[in-house]
Design an enzyme around this catalytic site. Structure first.
Site, short mmCIF file in Angstrom:
data_model
loop_
_atom_site.label_atom_id
_atom_site.label_comp_id
_atom_site.label_asym_id
_atom_site.label_seq_id
_atom_site.Cartn_x
_atom_site.Cartn_y
_atom_site.Cartn_z
N ARG A 25 0.83 -1.21 0.00
CA ARG A 25 0.00 0.00 0.00
C ARG A 25 0.86 1.26 0.00
O ARG A 25 0.97 1.95 -1.00
CB ARG A 25 -0.94 -0.02 1.22
CG ARG A 25 -2.11 0.98 1.12
CD ARG A 25 -1.79 2.37 1.60
NE ARG A 25 -1.35 2.43 2.98
CZ ARG A 25 -0.88 3.54 3.54
NH1 ARG A 25 -0.78 4.67 2.84
NH2 ARG A 25 -0.48 3.54 4.81
N ASP A 26 1.53 1.54 1.09
CA ASP A 26 2.34 2.75 1.21
C ASP A 26 3.55 2.70 0.28
O ASP A 26 4.00 3.73 -0.21
CB ASP A 26 2.78 2.92 2.66
CG ASP A 26 3.32 4.30 2.96
OD1 ASP A 26 3.09 5.21 2.16
OD2 ASP A 26 3.97 4.47 4.01
N HIS A 218 6.08 4.50 12.74
CA HIS A 218 6.17 4.47 11.28
C HIS A 218 7.17 5.55 10.86
O HIS A 218 6.81 6.72 10.76
CB HIS A 218 4.79 4.74 10.69
CG HIS A 218 4.72 4.65 9.20
ND1 HIS A 218 3.90 3.75 8.55
CD2 HIS A 218 5.34 5.35 8.22
CE1 HIS A 218 4.02 3.90 7.25
NE2 HIS A 218 4.89 4.87 7.02
N HIS A 220 10.06 7.28 8.35
CA HIS A 220 10.66 7.41 7.03
C HIS A 220 12.16 7.69 7.21
O HIS A 220 12.57 8.20 8.25
CB HIS A 220 9.98 8.52 6.23
CG HIS A 220 8.64 8.13 5.71
ND1 HIS A 220 8.17 8.50 4.47
CD2 HIS A 220 7.64 7.37 6.25
CE1 HIS A 220 6.96 8.01 4.27
NE2 HIS A 220 6.62 7.32 5.35
N CYS A 251 5.25 9.75 0.24
CA CYS A 251 3.92 10.31 0.48
C CYS A 251 3.57 11.22 -0.68
O CYS A 251 4.28 12.19 -0.94
CB CYS A 251 3.88 11.09 1.80
SG CYS A 251 2.26 11.83 2.10
N ASN A 260 10.16 4.64 3.11
CA ASN A 260 9.95 4.10 4.44
C ASN A 260 11.18 3.35 4.93
O ASN A 260 12.07 3.01 4.15
CB ASN A 260 8.78 3.10 4.41
CG ASN A 260 7.46 3.76 4.16
OD1 ASN A 260 6.92 4.46 5.00
ND2 ASN A 260 6.89 3.52 2.98
#
Length: 322
Positions: A25-26, A218, A220, A251, A260
């Site tokens: 997803r991300d 989470h 980065h 993002c 990430n």
């Protein structure tokens, strides 16, 4: 080979860490070139075969906002279900939740902003308006027996507003808890956090009554701080860490956000510390190497690069075994 170097535990760290894999997803949502649904489905299945038990597979948003994830329904229908494996999806509103329920999803996530600037950029709403929008989503999901994660973006810094006051993080976190979120994930969306700030935020949340066992991180890796920040969070009692296979991601609404934390880099560190995560690093490296070939560029993960350079594509080493 990781097993050749042994493990050295560090007192005060958890015995086991759950990796919340966000690559499908991300990791893929910001890819400019279309990634076929067949590749996405194989990516998820390879991650499961590598031992990952929580894989966030897609987002049920309107295709206009994230074209890469326009095939979300088809992907979810294709994925085989595995005992003990969760496939969370991001839902932006009640329409997204309706789709999730129709597709038999068991875990969903909502995506909130700590700052007004990012709330406007990402959700076209104020922070208060976005939380109001999430209220019926969380309530209905909980009534249906779903787990509900609340993402908090811009917890450590915002490209428009600069340093984010810790009380803003606490305010949004406690509100999401009040709405019924079962887990919160603290996002360093543009990768500016450093360990001292991580400690300050986690301690403030704990003081406000947010249990550390219900808190994930989470990070980065924009400034190379993701692993240091993760280790700091583990020492504060966090046991769930978000990561993306191969270090994919960013993002689409914050240009300064780079990839990430790479799942392979995280697993290498956890293995060296003797912390169980249940992931076969060799299979994971193979997966990211395969996906990199599909995307037409090398993986940014330092561990993937090192093991590929050493010809150690299959260092079978399940979390924590010396």
């Amino acid at each position: 080979m990781p097993s050749d170097y042994g493990t050295t535990p560090w007192e005060g760290l958890p015995e086991r860490v759950t990796i919340w894999e966000v690559g499908p997803r991300d990791g893929l949502q910001n890819e400019a070139a279309h990634v076929p649904v067949d590749v996405k489905a194989e990516f998820v299945e390879r991650l499961v075969q590598a031992g990952l038990t929580t894989v966030e597979v897609t987002s049920l948003v309107h295709p206009r906002w994230v074209p890469q994830l326009a095939d979300a329904d088809e992907l979810l229908r294709r994925l085989p279900r595995h005992d003990g494996v969760r496939f969370p999806v991001l839902v932006p509103n009640e329409r997204g939740l309706d789709r999730a329920l129709d597709l038999g999803v068991t875990d969903v996530a909502v995506f909130a902003s700590v700052t007004e600037s990012f709330a406007r950029a990402n959700l076209n709403r104020t922070v208060a308006e976005s939380l109001e929008m999430f209220a019926p989503v969380v309530a209905r999901a909980r009534e249906a027996g779903l787990g509900v994660r609340g993402y908090l973006s811009m917890c450590f810094g915002d490209p428009w507003e600069g340093t984010v006051p810790i009380e803003q993080v606490v305010a949004v976190a406690t509100r999401l808890r009040e709405l019924g979120c079962t887990e919160l994930s603290l996002g360093d969306t543009i990768g500016v956090a450093t360990p001292g700030r991580v400690v300050a935020v986690l301690d403030a949340l704990s003081t406000a009554g947010v249990p550390v066992e219900d808190t994930a991180v989470h990070f980065h890796d924009t400034y190379g701080q993701a692993l240091a920040n993760t280790l700091t969070a583990l020492r504060r009692g966090v046991t769930t860490v978000d990561a993306s296979a191969g270090g994919l991601g960013g993002c689409p609404y914050a240009r300064s956000a780079t990839g990430n934390l790479a799942t392979e880099d995280l697993v290498w560190q956890l293995n060296g510390l003797g912390i169980d995560c249940g992931v076969d690093l060799g299979r994971l490296v193979e997966t990211s190497t395969w996906l990199a070939s599909e995307l037409g560029r090398p993986s940014p993960s330092r561990t993937v690069q090192a093991l590929a350079a050493n010809g150690a594509s299959r260092p079978h080493h399940n979390g924590g075994e010396p």
